[in-house]
Each structure stands twice: as C-alpha cells, then as structure tokens.
Design an enzyme around this catalytic site. Structure first.
Site, PDB file in Angstrom:
ATOM      1  N   ASP A  34       0.833  -1.207   0.000  1.00  0.00           N
ATOM      2  CA  ASP A  34       0.000   0.000   0.000  1.00  0.00           C
ATOM      3  C   ASP A  34       0.870   1.262   0.000  1.00  0.00           C
ATOM      4  O   ASP A  34       1.979   1.267   0.539  1.00  0.00           O
ATOM      5  CB  ASP A  34      -0.901  -0.015   1.251  1.00  0.00           C
ATOM      6  CG  ASP A  34      -2.046   0.966   1.133  1.00  0.00           C
ATOM      7  OD1 ASP A  34      -2.281   1.509   0.038  1.00  0.00           O
ATOM      8  OD2 ASP A  34      -2.720   1.202   2.163  1.00  0.00           O
ATOM      9  N   HIS A  51       2.737   3.288  -8.910  1.00  0.00           N
ATOM     10  CA  HIS A  51       2.539   1.864  -9.215  1.00  0.00           C
ATOM     11  C   HIS A  51       3.744   1.306  -9.983  1.00  0.00           C
ATOM     12  O   HIS A  51       4.172   0.177  -9.753  1.00  0.00           O
ATOM     13  CB  HIS A  51       1.264   1.659 -10.032  1.00  0.00           C
ATOM     14  CG  HIS A  51       0.015   2.067  -9.291  1.00  0.00           C
ATOM     15  ND1 HIS A  51      -0.205   1.717  -7.980  1.00  0.00           N
ATOM     16  CD2 HIS A  51      -1.074   2.795  -9.681  1.00  0.00           C
ATOM     17  CE1 HIS A  51      -1.389   2.205  -7.594  1.00  0.00           C
ATOM     18  NE2 HIS A  51      -1.917   2.868  -8.597  1.00  0.00           N
ATOM     19  N   LEU A 145      10.744 -20.528  -4.991  1.00  0.00           N
ATOM     20  CA  LEU A 145       9.724 -19.639  -4.413  1.00  0.00           C
ATOM     21  C   LEU A 145       8.435 -19.670  -5.237  1.00  0.00           C
ATOM     22  O   LEU A 145       8.481 -19.596  -6.465  1.00  0.00           O
ATOM     23  CB  LEU A 145      10.265 -18.198  -4.379  1.00  0.00           C
ATOM     24  CG  LEU A 145       9.269 -17.132  -3.929  1.00  0.00           C
ATOM     25  CD1 LEU A 145       9.079 -17.183  -2.412  1.00  0.00           C
ATOM     26  CD2 LEU A 145       9.717 -15.737  -4.351  1.00  0.00           C
TER      27      LEU A 145
HETATM   28  C1  FPP Z   1      -2.077   0.227  -3.258  1.00  0.00           C
HETATM   29  O1  FPP Z   1      -1.557   1.524  -3.218  1.00  0.00           O
HETATM   30  C2  FPP Z   1      -1.508  -0.481  -4.377  1.00  0.00           C
HETATM   31  C3  FPP Z   1      -2.208  -1.070  -5.379  1.00  0.00           C
HETATM   32  C4  FPP Z   1      -3.679  -1.073  -5.447  1.00  0.00           C
HETATM   33  C5  FPP Z   1      -1.532  -1.715  -6.492  1.00  0.00           C
HETATM   34  C6  FPP Z   1      -0.363  -2.558  -6.104  1.00  0.00           C
HETATM   35  C7  FPP Z   1       0.443  -2.803  -7.296  1.00  0.00           C
HETATM   36  C8  FPP Z   1       1.784  -2.758  -7.313  1.00  0.00           C
HETATM   37  C9  FPP Z   1       2.624  -2.546  -6.135  1.00  0.00           C
HETATM   38  C10 FPP Z   1       2.486  -2.970  -8.578  1.00  0.00           C
HETATM   39  C11 FPP Z   1       3.027  -4.352  -8.716  1.00  0.00           C
HETATM   40  C12 FPP Z   1       2.155  -5.229  -9.460  1.00  0.00           C
HETATM   41  C13 FPP Z   1       2.572  -6.278 -10.194  1.00  0.00           C
HETATM   42  C14 FPP Z   1       1.561  -7.130 -10.792  1.00  0.00           C
HETATM   43  C15 FPP Z   1       3.979  -6.605 -10.416  1.00  0.00           C
HETATM   44  P1  FPP Z   1      -2.556   2.743  -3.413  1.00  0.00           P
HETATM   45  O2  FPP Z   1      -2.621   3.049  -4.855  1.00  0.00           O
HETATM   46  O3  FPP Z   1      -3.865   2.435  -2.765  1.00  0.00           O
HETATM   47  O4  FPP Z   1      -1.795   3.868  -2.625  1.00  0.00           O
HETATM   48  P2  FPP Z   1      -2.466   5.045  -1.784  1.00  0.00           P
HETATM   49  O5  FPP Z   1      -3.188   4.393  -0.637  1.00  0.00           O
HETATM   50  O6  FPP Z   1      -1.295   5.848  -1.336  1.00  0.00           O
HETATM   51  O7  FPP Z   1      -3.382   5.778  -2.700  1.00  0.00           O
END
Ligand code: FPP
Length: 254
Positions: A34, A51, A145
């Site tokens: 997150d 992201h 893994l």
């Molecule tokens: C939450 O942060 C994150 C996500 C919903 C997406 C997670 C995806 C990645 C870390 C990329 C990696 C993915 C792959 C398939 C390799 P948020 O956007 O909710 O952050 P915020 O709470 O600060 O808005």
C-alpha cells in the site's frame, strides 16, 4: 543454570550478528503493498508513477524472499474493490502484470520461481490473463519460491464462492455435509493446497486487512510499517522477518 546462561547469551549474539535465524523463516509471507499513490503525490507525480515504482520493488522483494528461503510470497496486487478507481488507473494496473512479466520472466525462470494467482481470473482483461497464463505455463515446473499474485481478489467473494461450490457439491451428492470441516472448506478457497500465511505485512501506515485472506490469516502474525510501498526495501523486509522471529506463536494454546 550458571553454565547455561552464557551459552544462551552467545547464541542470542550469534543471531543478532547474522540478522536472523535461518531456522525460523516464515514459510508463507503475504504483503498488502500500500501507498503507491501517496508516494507519487508527495513527488508531484501521477499515481501511476507510484505503481510503476511499486512494480520494481516487487522484483527486489522477490529476490530477498528467495534468498531468505521464504517458500510462498503472496502479493495483493489488485482487489475486487480496486475497480472503483478511475478508468485510466485501472487500465494501468491491469497492464502492470504483463509489463512485469515481460521484463522479469527470464530472471524468474533462472531463479526457479513459480508464478501463481489467486482471485477471479476470468474477470481480468484478456491481455492480463494471457500474459499471466503464459507465465504460469512457463514456470509450472519450477519448485523454488512460489510467487502468488492476488489479482481481482476479494476474500468475501472467495468465501461466498466456496460456500456456493460446497452447496452445489452437496446437492449433487459429490460431497457429504458431514465431511465439511475447516480443512475441507479450505480446499474450496483459491488458496487450496497452500499453507496459511505465517506473516502478513502491510505498508503505508494503514492497519486493516482490506478484504485480504480473511480466512487464511486466522493465526498469522501481523507486521505494519509507515513506509510507503515504493520505499519498501530489503532492509525493511529483513526487519519484518526479525520481528516475526521474536513472536511467540501459541495458536490459542499456552
Ligand atoms: C495500493 O496503493 C496499491 C495497489 C492497489 C496496487 C499494487 C500494485 C503494485 C505494487 C504494482 C506491482 C504489481 C505487479 C503485478 C507486479 P494505493 O494506490 O492504494 O496507494 P495510496 O493508498 O497511497 O493511494
């Protein structure tokens, strides 16, 4: 007693020097990645930049997990609730698995990593499904893994789905209602065959489960950090493992 104490102290010191005890590594680590959006906002960048950075961190953490002998790494990449985000962000998130696998699949193959997913696979766009399906096929013989992406995953949906399938199987006499116990129920979940997470990590300061593995984390150890996912590092991951090793897991016993 006076003989035992110095021995114990030396053992403890050995542990501290080596960072952690390789005999007590969590078999299954699950991570709620997150804070990508906040990371980007702090830098005046669009959310998708967070992201993108988060994707590169995934690669780093896979490497540490492998080196530490973690057997299963489950990453929450897209929840059933994430469809509520703006279309452009959803499109970007749906393209990330393809980009990730395009860049890293050869390296994952070289490192004996097996790719799997949990979640409603059929609800993903074709291009996402196809790239993941290809990676699953390519890596299915690997036994290092297990890198398990939770994609279009929601725990409540998973539990409802399991209940419906159990009812169908009972209806058709394939399953006896008396045979439904916790173990049998687990076989109807996406995580069938996987051990429950030993350690659940969430980044970004939020301390909630957000519909992630509600059944499976019944006895997991939780570890939270304020660090935003794109800033998550090998060192922080190792700190989480060290903290895990200090926990006393009693599973309701004494
Ligand atoms: C939450 O942060 C994150 C996500 C919903 C997406 C997670 C995806 C990645 C870390 C990329 C990696 C993915 C792959 C398939 C390799 P948020 O956007 O909710 O952050 P915020 O709470 O600060 O808005």
């Amino acid at each position: 007693m006076s003989l035992k104490l110095p021995f114990f102290k030396n053992k403890q010191k050995e542990k501290d020097d080596n960072q952690f005890d390789m005999e007590n590594i969590p078999n299954h680590v699950a991570i709620i990645m997150d804070g990508n959006g906040r990371w980007a906002k702090k830098r005046g960048l669009p959310r998708i930049a967070g992201h993108k950075e988060g994707m590169d961190v995934v690669k780093k953490i896979v490497k540490v997990a492998r080196n530490c002998n973690v057997r299963i790494l489950t990453l929450y990449a897209f929840s059933t609730e994430n469809w509520k985000r703006p279309r452009s962000e959803v499109d970007y998130l749906m393209r990330l698995p393809k980009e990730f696998l395009h860049i890293y699949l050869p390296e994952l193959m070289d490192n004996n990593v097996k790719i799997e997913t949990i979640g409603n696979f059929d609800g993903l766009p074709d291009y996402t499904r196809e790239s993941i399906q290809y990676a699953k096929e390519q890596t299915k013989g690997n036994d290092g893994l297990l890198l398990n992406f939770a994609l279009n995953y929601g725990s409540r949906f998973e539990i409802m789905r399991a209940i419906k399938q159990i009812m169908t199987d009972v209806d058709s006499s394939e399953l006896s209602i008396d045979a439904v116990d916790e173990e049998k129920f687990s076989e109807y979940l996406y995580t069938k065959g996987l051990s429950d997470p030993d350690l659940l990590i969430r980044t970004s300061g939020e301390q909630r489960l957000s519909n992630f593995l509600l059944w499976q984390v019944a006895y997991s150890e939780f570890w939270f950090t304020d660090v935003l996912w794109p800033d998550f590092s090998e060192e922080i991951f190792r700190t989480a493992l060290q903290d895990y090793q200090r926990r006393k897991r009693r599973y309701g016993g004494i």
